[in-house]
Design a protein around this motif. Sequence first.
Motif, mmCIF file in Angstrom:
data_model
loop_
_atom_site.group_PDB
_atom_site.id
_atom_site.type_symbol
_atom_site.label_atom_id
_atom_site.label_comp_id
_atom_site.label_asym_id
_atom_site.label_seq_id
_atom_site.Cartn_x
_atom_site.Cartn_y
_atom_site.Cartn_z
ATOM 1 N N VAL A 67 0.843 -1.203 0.000
ATOM 2 C CA VAL A 67 0.000 0.000 0.000
ATOM 3 C C VAL A 67 0.876 1.250 0.000
ATOM 4 C CG1 VAL A 67 -1.679 1.329 1.365
ATOM 5 C CG2 VAL A 67 -2.019 -1.127 1.001
ATOM 6 N N LEU A 68 1.946 1.232 0.785
ATOM 7 C CA LEU A 68 2.876 2.369 0.802
ATOM 8 C C LEU A 68 3.506 2.583 -0.580
ATOM 9 C CD1 LEU A 68 4.449 4.544 2.417
ATOM 10 C CD2 LEU A 68 6.140 2.772 2.896
ATOM 11 N N ALA A 69 3.982 1.514 -1.204
ATOM 12 C CA ALA A 69 4.584 1.614 -2.540
ATOM 13 C C ALA A 69 3.558 2.088 -3.566
ATOM 14 C CB ALA A 69 5.169 0.272 -2.956
ATOM 15 N N TRP A 70 2.315 1.618 -3.432
ATOM 16 C CA TRP A 70 1.238 2.026 -4.338
ATOM 17 C C TRP A 70 0.960 3.517 -4.217
ATOM 18 C CZ3 TRP A 70 -4.082 3.051 -2.794
ATOM 19 C CH2 TRP A 70 -4.951 3.210 -3.875
ATOM 20 N N MET A 71 0.980 4.014 -2.985
ATOM 21 C CA MET A 71 0.747 5.444 -2.787
ATOM 22 C C MET A 71 1.868 6.271 -3.409
ATOM 23 S SD MET A 71 -0.924 5.536 1.003
ATOM 24 C CE MET A 71 -1.280 7.274 0.897
ATOM 25 N N VAL A 72 3.103 5.816 -3.257
ATOM 26 C CA VAL A 72 4.233 6.528 -3.876
ATOM 27 C C VAL A 72 4.091 6.492 -5.393
ATOM 28 C CG1 VAL A 72 6.745 6.479 -4.239
ATOM 29 C CG2 VAL A 72 5.800 6.180 -1.937
ATOM 30 N N MET A 73 3.735 5.329 -5.933
ATOM 31 C CA MET A 73 3.562 5.214 -7.379
ATOM 32 C C MET A 73 2.440 6.136 -7.868
ATOM 33 S SD MET A 73 2.569 1.912 -9.700
ATOM 34 C CE MET A 73 4.165 1.165 -9.679
ATOM 35 N N GLY A 74 1.318 6.111 -7.179
ATOM 36 C CA GLY A 74 0.170 6.902 -7.606
ATOM 37 C C GLY A 74 0.329 8.388 -7.417
ATOM 38 N N LEU A 75 1.066 8.783 -6.384
ATOM 39 C CA LEU A 75 1.198 10.205 -6.078
ATOM 40 C C LEU A 75 2.466 10.842 -6.636
ATOM 41 C CD1 LEU A 75 -0.014 10.099 -2.363
ATOM 42 C CD2 LEU A 75 -1.290 10.928 -4.357
ATOM 43 N N VAL A 76 3.470 10.027 -6.986
ATOM 44 C CA VAL A 76 4.736 10.578 -7.493
ATOM 45 C C VAL A 76 5.022 10.113 -8.918
ATOM 46 C CG1 VAL A 76 7.232 10.714 -7.121
ATOM 47 C CG2 VAL A 76 5.679 10.751 -5.155
ATOM 48 N N LEU A 77 5.097 8.797 -9.127
ATOM 49 C CA LEU A 77 5.512 8.283 -10.435
ATOM 50 C C LEU A 77 4.492 8.584 -11.534
ATOM 51 C CD1 LEU A 77 7.604 6.724 -12.083
ATOM 52 C CD2 LEU A 77 6.325 4.655 -11.571
ATOM 53 N N PHE A 78 3.232 8.274 -11.307
ATOM 54 C CA PHE A 78 2.234 8.515 -12.353
ATOM 55 C C PHE A 78 2.137 9.993 -12.739
ATOM 56 C CE2 PHE A 78 -0.414 4.418 -11.469
ATOM 57 C CZ PHE A 78 0.510 3.676 -12.170
ATOM 58 N N PRO A 79 2.083 10.924 -11.771
ATOM 59 C CA PRO A 79 2.090 12.335 -12.176
ATOM 60 C C PRO A 79 3.364 12.737 -12.919
ATOM 61 C CG PRO A 79 1.260 12.137 -9.945
ATOM 62 C CD PRO A 79 1.798 10.783 -10.331
ATOM 63 N N LEU A 92 -9.530 6.078 -17.750
ATOM 64 C CA LEU A 92 -9.956 4.696 -17.524
ATOM 65 C C LEU A 92 -10.578 4.501 -16.148
ATOM 66 C CD1 LEU A 92 -6.791 2.971 -19.004
ATOM 67 C CD2 LEU A 92 -9.043 3.145 -20.077
ATOM 68 N N GLY A 93 -10.900 5.605 -15.492
ATOM 69 C CA GLY A 93 -11.481 5.507 -14.164
ATOM 70 C C GLY A 93 -10.461 5.013 -13.151
ATOM 71 N N ILE A 94 -10.937 4.161 -12.272
ATOM 72 C CA ILE A 94 -10.105 3.663 -11.181
ATOM 73 C C ILE A 94 -9.304 2.418 -11.569
ATOM 74 C CG2 ILE A 94 -11.877 2.194 -10.161
ATOM 75 C CD1 ILE A 94 -10.946 3.298 -7.422
ATOM 76 N N ALA A 95 -9.526 1.895 -12.759
ATOM 77 C CA ALA A 95 -8.902 0.631 -13.177
ATOM 78 C C ALA A 95 -7.370 0.650 -13.116
ATOM 79 C CB ALA A 95 -9.381 0.235 -14.571
ATOM 80 N N PRO A 96 -6.665 1.670 -13.640
ATOM 81 C CA PRO A 96 -5.203 1.642 -13.538
ATOM 82 C C PRO A 96 -4.709 1.659 -12.094
ATOM 83 C CG PRO A 96 -5.869 3.239 -15.183
ATOM 84 C CD PRO A 96 -7.110 2.796 -14.466
ATOM 85 N N LEU A 101 -2.253 -1.449 -7.814
ATOM 86 C CA LEU A 101 -2.332 -1.927 -6.435
ATOM 87 C C LEU A 101 -2.257 -3.452 -6.395
ATOM 88 C CD1 LEU A 101 -2.784 -1.476 -3.407
ATOM 89 C CD2 LEU A 101 -5.255 -1.495 -3.874
ATOM 90 N N ALA A 102 -2.978 -4.112 -7.269
ATOM 91 C CA ALA A 102 -2.952 -5.579 -7.306
ATOM 92 C C ALA A 102 -1.544 -6.096 -7.614
ATOM 93 C CB ALA A 102 -3.946 -6.103 -8.339
ATOM 94 N N MET A 103 -0.862 -5.461 -8.558
ATOM 95 C CA MET A 103 0.503 -5.892 -8.890
ATOM 96 C C MET A 103 1.442 -5.715 -7.703
ATOM 97 S SD MET A 103 1.071 -4.693 -12.873
ATOM 98 C CE MET A 103 1.572 -3.096 -12.359
ATOM 99 N N LEU A 104 1.386 -4.564 -7.057
ATOM 100 C CA LEU A 104 2.275 -4.306 -5.931
ATOM 101 C C LEU A 104 1.953 -5.191 -4.732
ATOM 102 C CD1 LEU A 104 2.571 -0.458 -6.254
ATOM 103 C CD2 LEU A 104 4.459 -2.087 -6.354
ATOM 104 N N LEU A 105 0.671 -5.443 -4.493
ATOM 105 C CA LEU A 105 0.308 -6.319 -3.378
ATOM 106 C C LEU A 105 0.746 -7.757 -3.634
ATOM 107 C CD1 LEU A 105 -3.207 -5.039 -2.258
ATOM 108 C CD2 LEU A 105 -1.019 -4.814 -1.050
ATOM 109 N N THR A 106 0.627 -8.210 -4.857
ATOM 110 C CA THR A 106 1.080 -9.562 -5.188
ATOM 111 C C THR A 106 2.563 -9.712 -4.881
ATOM 112 O OG1 THR A 106 -0.598 -9.770 -6.909
ATOM 113 C CG2 THR A 106 1.295 -11.254 -7.049
ATOM 114 N N TYR A 107 3.354 -8.749 -5.327
ATOM 115 C CA TYR A 107 4.798 -8.771 -5.101
ATOM 116 C C TYR A 107 5.120 -8.679 -3.613
ATOM 117 C CZ TYR A 107 9.671 -7.245 -5.250
ATOM 118 O OH TYR A 107 11.023 -7.139 -5.053
ATOM 119 N N SER A 108 4.539 -7.715 -2.932
ATOM 120 C CA SER A 108 4.931 -7.463 -1.547
ATOM 121 C C SER A 108 4.411 -8.525 -0.588
ATOM 122 C CB SER A 108 4.482 -6.063 -1.107
ATOM 123 O OG SER A 108 3.087 -5.924 -1.202
ATOM 124 N N VAL A 109 3.242 -9.088 -0.835
ATOM 125 C CA VAL A 109 2.752 -10.172 0.020
ATOM 126 C C VAL A 109 3.621 -11.414 -0.170
ATOM 127 C CG1 VAL A 109 0.811 -11.753 0.414
ATOM 128 C CG2 VAL A 109 0.406 -9.297 0.259
#
Length: 120
Positions: A67-79, A92-96, A101-109
């Motif tokens: 979740v932390l990595a997802w927030m960094v990706m969504g708030l820093v990398l994507f912009p 594309l709405g919320i899909a990306p 999030l699903a990709m990062l959670l799969t890796y981190s879990v």
Amino acid sequence: MGWLPSFQPYENLQAFLSRLTGTNVHPAAPWLLSFLSGATILGFAFGRLYRRLPGNSGWMKGISFGVLAWMVMGLVLFPLLEMGVFAHRMGLGIAPALFSLAMLLTYSVAMGAVYEALGE
């Protein structure tokens, strides 16, 4: 897999790198850069933060990190790649955001499960 055909972060990264360097960047460069980032930098960061992450189990620590990595990706990398916060400019709405999030959670879990199994 064609789930989000117009969501192409590697192409956006390639365009960003081309603008940054002022030259054409080979299409393999963004792929290799993301591989390096995911396999090396994120793995190293997870290992260094594992004991400090919230959660009583490896998979909970993995969720926290994801979740932390997802927030960094969504708030820093994507912009940075001109896709907007959590890639909302992609239209594309919320899909990306959910897909990343699903990709990062799969890796981190998975990383959390491995660290727990190794007794770290």
